[in-house]
Design a protein around this motif. Structure first.
Motif, mmCIF file in Angstrom:
data_model
loop_
_atom_site.group_PDB
_atom_site.id
_atom_site.type_symbol
_atom_site.label_atom_id
_atom_site.label_comp_id
_atom_site.label_asym_id
_atom_site.label_seq_id
_atom_site.Cartn_x
_atom_site.Cartn_y
_atom_site.Cartn_z
ATOM 1 N N LEU A 163 9.090 -4.608 -22.043
ATOM 2 C CA LEU A 163 8.130 -4.854 -20.969
ATOM 3 C C LEU A 163 7.291 -3.609 -20.691
ATOM 4 O O LEU A 163 6.058 -3.694 -20.568
ATOM 5 N N SER A 164 7.930 -2.463 -20.587
ATOM 6 C CA SER A 164 7.193 -1.221 -20.302
ATOM 7 C C SER A 164 6.213 -0.898 -21.423
ATOM 8 O O SER A 164 5.071 -0.491 -21.178
ATOM 9 N N ALA A 165 6.652 -1.072 -22.672
ATOM 10 C CA ALA A 165 5.751 -0.821 -23.797
ATOM 11 C C ALA A 165 4.597 -1.802 -23.793
ATOM 12 O O ALA A 165 3.440 -1.435 -24.068
ATOM 13 N N LEU A 202 5.325 -10.665 -26.840
ATOM 14 C CA LEU A 202 5.745 -10.481 -25.453
ATOM 15 C C LEU A 202 5.551 -11.763 -24.644
ATOM 16 O O LEU A 202 6.300 -12.054 -23.718
ATOM 17 N N SER A 203 4.537 -12.522 -24.982
ATOM 18 C CA SER A 203 4.253 -13.753 -24.234
ATOM 19 C C SER A 203 5.293 -14.832 -24.491
ATOM 20 O O SER A 203 5.256 -15.889 -23.857
ATOM 21 N N ASP A 204 6.230 -14.576 -25.398
ATOM 22 C CA ASP A 204 7.337 -15.504 -25.652
ATOM 23 C C ASP A 204 8.608 -15.114 -24.914
ATOM 24 O O ASP A 204 9.622 -15.798 -25.035
ATOM 25 N N GLU A 205 8.568 -14.016 -24.166
ATOM 26 C CA GLU A 205 9.770 -13.505 -23.504
ATOM 27 C C GLU A 205 10.248 -14.464 -22.400
ATOM 28 O O GLU A 205 9.463 -15.210 -21.808
ATOM 29 N N GLU A 206 11.540 -14.387 -22.098
ATOM 30 C CA GLU A 206 12.105 -15.190 -21.017
ATOM 31 C C GLU A 206 11.616 -14.703 -19.650
ATOM 32 O O GLU A 206 11.396 -15.502 -18.730
ATOM 33 N N ASP A 207 11.446 -13.396 -19.501
ATOM 34 C CA ASP A 207 10.999 -12.797 -18.246
ATOM 35 C C ASP A 207 9.528 -13.114 -18.014
ATOM 36 O O ASP A 207 8.669 -12.776 -18.843
ATOM 37 N N ARG A 215 7.440 -11.762 -16.036
ATOM 38 C CA ARG A 215 6.615 -10.557 -15.959
ATOM 39 C C ARG A 215 6.132 -10.149 -17.338
ATOM 40 O O ARG A 215 4.984 -9.721 -17.513
ATOM 41 N N ALA A 216 7.003 -10.301 -18.340
ATOM 42 C CA ALA A 216 6.612 -9.966 -19.708
ATOM 43 C C ALA A 216 5.565 -10.954 -20.222
ATOM 44 O O ALA A 216 4.598 -10.556 -20.897
ATOM 45 N N ARG A 217 5.715 -12.229 -19.889
ATOM 46 C CA ARG A 217 4.734 -13.222 -20.335
ATOM 47 C C ARG A 217 3.375 -12.957 -19.699
ATOM 48 O O ARG A 217 2.331 -13.143 -20.333
ATOM 49 N N VAL A 218 3.400 -12.527 -18.441
ATOM 50 C CA VAL A 218 2.137 -12.187 -17.767
ATOM 51 C C VAL A 218 1.440 -11.040 -18.490
ATOM 52 O O VAL A 218 0.228 -11.087 -18.753
ATOM 53 N N VAL A 219 2.191 -9.993 -18.816
ATOM 54 C CA VAL A 219 1.613 -8.834 -19.494
ATOM 55 C C VAL A 219 1.062 -9.228 -20.861
ATOM 56 O O VAL A 219 -0.047 -8.851 -21.245
ATOM 57 N N GLY A 220 1.852 -10.015 -21.619
ATOM 58 C CA GLY A 220 1.399 -10.437 -22.936
ATOM 59 C C GLY A 220 0.136 -11.279 -22.861
ATOM 60 O O GLY A 220 -0.826 -11.057 -23.623
ATOM 61 N N ALA A 221 0.109 -12.252 -21.949
ATOM 62 C CA ALA A 221 -1.059 -13.117 -21.821
ATOM 63 C C ALA A 221 -2.279 -12.324 -21.374
ATOM 64 O O ALA A 221 -3.391 -12.520 -21.896
ATOM 65 N N TYR A 222 -2.094 -11.439 -20.406
ATOM 66 C CA TYR A 222 -3.212 -10.613 -19.940
ATOM 67 C C TYR A 222 -3.795 -9.795 -21.088
ATOM 68 O O TYR A 222 -5.018 -9.736 -21.268
ATOM 69 N N GLY A 223 -2.931 -9.162 -21.878
ATOM 70 C CA GLY A 223 -3.421 -8.345 -22.979
ATOM 71 C C GLY A 223 -4.214 -9.147 -23.976
ATOM 72 O O GLY A 223 -5.226 -8.662 -24.523
#
Length: 455
Positions: A369-371, A395-400, A402-410
């Motif tokens: 997530l941090s990366a 990252l957008s496949d993560e269970e968390d 917050r990680a999906r948000v970061v992946g989708a945003y990127g």
């Protein structure tokens, strides 16, 4: 009957029962009586207190629920909150100006109840009240960024935060508890994150007189590391209270004291707290101390040292760069996550991009997530390299979420063809949790008018 046709009072009763904070606010906004009675005949504030639901209790009291309302058994919602030992619930139920609102007898009744629980202990008091034997059931609960034990015995459940409750009531009622007594309460608990210690730190940080400061500072020389650790934590806490309360006459002295302390401290847990306190300040020697301790055998020291590297946005020196590259391979996940956070919003060299891509595939979800956060923000307007986009898609496949948000945003800001699928996988975003998150705002904007080519 449609939901909007159900009377507001009935909606509030159901929302409190369901522990639905958003629905509670909606019902109150629609005119529900905050003191409406539930099916048990008691005001719904009692249900929130009994369920340790401080968020709902706060909403009710904020909108006018009476914490001092006399109940059939002679108690009040506030007295019940004290009885249950939850620091968070007490803070929600205290209401405005309790020192002025409550008379001497009621204040002493609350204080006496808190003192009794604290002196006896949660388990012993439950045994006394119920006649039950044995240890009962125990859970460690996260509460207000702290921890507290929840004990169930003889059909009753309480939280063992009565030390924090007592400390809060004393401060609320303008009682200047001696510093030594507050420190003793704090170090009585072996866990530094216990609510009792947090309450003592917060109260002491709000007492900006020289005598209090000097009494706390005297413990930095105490032979017991727990006392020294409390002092270091206090020096972090006193920078987190409103600025007007910080004892400005000692600010410069504190900074120098911490720098010397960090160079001398031998206990790893205490040193980590000292470095954390230094991180809250703009001391010029902080980074040098962090470099000195970056390879410390205590993992918490290495974690805080990582956070101190490059603090303040200064360009990385060659020594800091080398240290970050080394720490990116540390065995402790929070250290690796800290390296990723230090690289966020920084111009990425090929070397640092390679580090972040490696961390994005780390075995630990916090590190990934941090990366991902750092990669999503990195040169977002022109960094469309396949490797970065692939890492964000993963990252957008993560269970968390917050990680999906970061992946989708990127992916959205890069106009990547996988953005639509990633946004769908994010799911519903709770407004109260993401309302200040610029990444969620980009996703909401994309949903309402964007496309796979970007917003």
């Amino acid at each position: 009957m449609a939901a909007d046709q159900v009377p507001a009072d009935a909606r509030l009763v159901e929302a409190v029962r369901a522990r639905d904070e958003d629905a509670v606010w909606a019902a109150l906004g629609a005119g529900a009586d905050p003191d409406v009675r539930g099916g048990d005949g008691l005001p719904v504030l009692c249900a929130a207190v009994a369920g340790f639901d401080h968020a709902v209790a706060n909403a009710l009291v904020t909108m006018g629920a009476d914490p001092d309302l006399p109940l059939p058994d002679g108690t009040t919602p506030l007295l019940r909150a004290v009885d249950l030992g939850s620091y968070a619930v007490l803070g929600a139920v205290l209401g405005e100006d309790p020192a002025l609102r409550l008379g001497p007898a009621e204040r002493e009744r609350l204080l006496g109840l808190a003192r009794s629980w604290y002196a006896t202990g949660a388990r012993a008091e439950l045994r006394r009240r119920t006649g039950a034997e044995g240890p009962g059931e125990s859970l460690l609960i996260e509460e207000e960024f702290c921890q507290v034990e929840q004990v169930s015995l003889g059909g009753f459940t309480v939280r063992a935060g009565h030390g924090a409750v007592l400390t809060t009531l004393e401060w609320t009622f303008r009682i200047a508890t001696p510093v030594d007594e507050l420190v003793a309460r704090a170090v009585r608990q072996p866990d530094d994150r216990h609510v009792d210690g947090a309450a003592c730190q917060y109260v002491l940080a709000q007492r900006p007189d020289r005598a209090t400061w000097e009494a706390v500072m005297a413990y930095r020389r105490h032979p017991d590391p727990r006392h020294r650790r409390f002092t270091a934590s206090f020096l972090t806490t006193n920078r987190m209270v409103p600025p007007a309360l910080v004892p400005s006459f000692e600010e410069e002295k504190e900074d120098e004291l911490l720098a010397v302390w960090a160079a001398e401290e031998t206990d790893g847990e205490v040193l980590a707290e000292v470095l954390q306190a230094l991180l809250m300040r703009d001391h010029p020697g902080t980074e040098g101390l962090a470099l000195r301790h970056a390879d410390h055998p205590d993992r918490e020291v290495r974690t805080v040292a990582t956070h101190c590297l490059g603090a303040g946005g200064q360009p990385f020196s060659a020594e800091v760069t080398a240290c970050l590259l080394r720490l990116a391979r540390d065995e402790w996940p929070p250290v690796r996550a800290g390296v990723a956070r230090r690289l966020e919003n920084r111009p990425l060299t090929e070397e640092f991009r390679a580090v972040l891509l490696a961390l994005a595939g780390d075995e630990d979800a916090r590190v990934r997530l941090s990366a991902g956060c750092a990669l999503a923000e990195s040169d977002a307007s022109d960094d469309r390299t396949g490797e970065v986009a692939d890492a964000l898609a993963a990252l957008s496949d993560e269970e968390d979420q917050r990680a999906r948000v970061v992946g989708a945003y990127g992916l959205v800001v890069r106009g990547d063809r996988r953005a639509a699928e990633a946004v769908d996988r994010v799911g519903a975003l709770p407004w109260h949790e993401y309302r200040y998150d610029h990444r969620a705002e980009a996703i909401w904007a994309w949903r309402t008018g964007g496309n796979a080519e970007g917003t």
